[in-house]
Scaffold this motif. Structure first.
Motif, PDB file in Angstrom:
ATOM      1  N   UNK A   1      46.700  50.951  60.751  1.00 11.37           N
ATOM      2  CA  UNK A   1      47.013  52.163  61.089  1.00 11.37           C
ATOM      3  C   UNK A   1      48.495  52.523  60.350  1.00 11.37           C
ATOM      4  N   UNK A   2      49.275  51.556  60.195  1.00 11.19           N
ATOM      5  CA  UNK A   2      50.594  51.710  59.337  1.00 11.19           C
ATOM      6  C   UNK A   2      50.240  52.314  57.805  1.00 11.19           C
ATOM      7  N   UNK A   3      49.399  51.770  57.350  1.00 15.18           N
ATOM      8  CA  UNK A   3      49.056  52.478  55.954  1.00 15.18           C
ATOM      9  C   UNK A   3      48.535  53.767  56.091  1.00 15.18           C
ATOM     10  N   UNK A   4      47.597  54.010  57.049  1.00 15.49           N
ATOM     11  CA  UNK A   4      46.920  55.172  57.298  1.00 15.49           C
ATOM     12  C   UNK A   4      48.234  56.211  57.438  1.00 15.49           C
ATOM     13  N   UNK A   5      49.125  55.951  58.348  1.00 15.51           N
ATOM     14  CA  UNK A   5      49.993  56.742  58.713  1.00 15.51           C
ATOM     15  C   UNK A   5      51.084  57.213  57.698  1.00 15.51           C
ATOM     16  N   UNK A   6      51.336  55.930  56.755  1.00 12.32           N
ATOM     17  CA  UNK A   6      52.308  56.309  55.705  1.00 12.32           C
ATOM     18  C   UNK A   6      51.529  57.017  54.455  1.00 12.32           C
ATOM     19  N   UNK A   7      50.491  57.025  54.388  1.00 12.21           N
ATOM     20  CA  UNK A   7      49.852  57.648  53.241  1.00 12.21           C
ATOM     21  C   UNK A   7      49.637  59.103  53.708  1.00 12.21           C
ATOM     22  N   UNK A   8      49.382  59.462  54.897  1.00 10.34           N
ATOM     23  CA  UNK A   8      49.092  60.627  55.330  1.00 10.34           C
ATOM     24  C   UNK A   8      50.605  61.600  55.455  1.00 10.34           C
ATOM     25  N   UNK A   9      51.628  60.757  55.864  1.00  9.32           N
ATOM     26  CA  UNK A   9      53.041  61.347  56.090  1.00  9.32           C
ATOM     27  C   UNK A   9      53.241  61.779  54.429  1.00  9.32           C
ATOM     28  N   UNK A  10      53.119  60.772  53.613  1.00  8.50           N
ATOM     29  CA  UNK A  10      53.475  61.219  52.244  1.00  8.50           C
ATOM     30  C   UNK A  10      52.702  62.592  51.896  1.00  8.50           C
ATOM     31  N   UNK A  11      51.534  62.643  51.951  1.00  5.85           N
ATOM     32  CA  UNK A  11      50.583  63.717  51.816  1.00  5.85           C
ATOM     33  C   UNK A  11      51.031  64.897  52.420  1.00  5.85           C
ATOM     34  N   UNK A  12      51.294  64.886  53.569  1.00  7.14           N
ATOM     35  CA  UNK A  12      51.665  65.947  54.513  1.00  7.14           C
ATOM     36  C   UNK A  12      52.969  66.572  54.153  1.00  7.14           C
ATOM     37  N   UNK A  13      54.051  66.079  53.523  1.00  4.77           N
ATOM     38  CA  UNK A  13      55.186  66.382  53.136  1.00  4.77           C
ATOM     39  C   UNK A  13      55.151  67.253  52.122  1.00  4.77           C
ATOM     40  N   UNK A  14      54.113  67.533  51.348  1.00  6.49           N
ATOM     41  CA  UNK A  14      54.076  68.414  50.183  1.00  6.49           C
ATOM     42  C   UNK A  14      53.924  69.697  50.613  1.00  6.49           C
ATOM     43  N   UNK A  15      54.582  70.687  49.710  1.00  7.30           N
ATOM     44  CA  UNK A  15      54.556  72.120  50.051  1.00  7.30           C
ATOM     45  C   UNK A  15      53.068  72.677  50.671  1.00  7.30           C
ATOM     46  N   UNK A  16      52.010  72.119  49.862  1.00  4.34           N
ATOM     47  CA  UNK A  16      50.649  72.760  50.148  1.00  4.34           C
ATOM     48  C   UNK A  16      49.851  71.270  50.007  1.00  4.34           C
ATOM     49  N   UNK A  17      49.552  70.683  51.503  1.00  5.34           N
ATOM     50  CA  UNK A  17      49.009  69.449  51.240  1.00  5.34           C
ATOM     51  C   UNK A  17      47.420  69.715  50.898  1.00  5.34           C
ATOM     52  N   UNK A  18      47.012  68.683  50.027  1.00  5.31           N
ATOM     53  CA  UNK A  18      45.741  68.758  49.373  1.00  5.31           C
ATOM     54  C   UNK A  18      44.847  67.790  50.131  1.00  5.31           C
ATOM     55  N   UNK A  19      43.560  68.139  50.125  1.00  7.23           N
ATOM     56  CA  UNK A  19      42.518  67.133  50.870  1.00  7.23           C
ATOM     57  C   UNK A  19      42.361  66.060  49.973  1.00  7.23           C
ATOM     58  N   UNK A  20      42.710  65.770  48.775  1.00 10.64           N
ATOM     59  CA  UNK A  20      42.787  64.681  48.166  1.00 10.64           C
ATOM     60  C   UNK A  20      43.515  63.438  48.843  1.00 10.64           C
ATOM     61  N   UNK A  21      44.386  63.798  49.631  1.00 13.68           N
ATOM     62  CA  UNK A  21      45.229  63.158  50.290  1.00 13.68           C
ATOM     63  C   UNK A  21      44.466  62.075  51.288  1.00 13.68           C
ATOM     64  N   UNK A  22      43.330  62.694  51.993  1.00 12.55           N
ATOM     65  CA  UNK A  22      42.342  61.855  52.654  1.00 12.55           C
ATOM     66  C   UNK A  22      41.767  60.597  52.126  1.00 12.55           C
TER      67      UNK A  22
END
Length: 151
Positions: A52-73
Motif C-alpha cells: 500500500x505504501x509503495x502504491x501510494x508513493x508511486x501514485x502521488x509521484x504521478x499525480x503531482x505532474x501537470x498532466x498525469x499520464x496513465x503510464x503511471x498506473x
C-alpha cells in the motif's frame, strides 16, 4: 478532482481490490496466499502495508505532474508488487521465522498468483486514481439548476 482526494480514493480502492482479489483467488484455487508453514499473519500484514505504501508513493509521484499520464498506473502496479514481496520477507524475519522462511515466502508470492493479484489491483486502482484527476467533469445538477443557455 484534487490529487490528494484522488490519492485517498485510489488507496482505499487498492486495499479493497487487493484483499478481495487475494481472498477470492485463494477460495477458488483452494490455496493459501502464503503457503510457507509456521509463518503466521505478521508477514502478510506487513506485506500489505508495504504494498500500500509503495502504491501510494508511486501514485502521488504521478499525480503531482501537470498532466498525469496513465503510464503511471504501470508504475503503481510494479511498486505495489515489489512492496508486497519485500514486506513478506521483512515480516517473516520480524515474526521470528528466519530469513530462509522469509525469502521462501517472498519468492512464492513473487512467482505465484498472489503477486499477480497485487500487481493487478495496483494497476486498476492506479488507473482509477489518475482518471479521477484527469477527468474535467463537474458535479451533477438537476435540470432546474442549469442556466437558460445550457438547455
Amino acid at each position: 478532482m484534487a490529487p490528494a482526494v484522488a490519492l485517498a480514493f485510489a488507496v482505499v480502492g487498492f486495499v479493497a481490490l487487493a484483499i478481495a482479489g487475494l481472498g477470492l483467488t485463494s477460495l477458488i484455487l483452494d490455496a493459501d496466499v502464503i503457503p510457507t508453514p509456521g509463518l503466521g499473519q505478521i508477514a502478510g500484514a506487513i506485506g500489505m502495508l508495504l504494498a500500500t505504501g509503495g502504491f501510494a508513493a508511486a501514485l502521488w509521484f504521478g499525480l503531482r505532474a501537470e498532466h498525469p499520464t496513465f503510464w503511471t498506473a504501470l508504475g503503481t502496479a510494479v511498486c505495489a508488487y515489489l512492496g508486497e514481496i519485500v514486506g513478506v520477507a521483512f515480516g517473516a524475519v520480524i515474526s521470528g521465522s528466519g530469513p530462509a522462511a522469509g525469502f521462501a515466502a517472498a519468492g512464492g508470492v513473487a512467482i505465484g498468483w498472489p503477486g499477480a493479484v497485487i500487481a493487478g489491483a495496483g494497476l486498476v486502482a492506479g488507473w482509477g486514481g489518475i482518471a479521477l484527476v484527469r477527468t474535467r467533469a463537474g458535479r451533477p445538477r438537476w435540470p432546474w439548476e442549469r442556466d437558460e443557455d445550457e438547455r
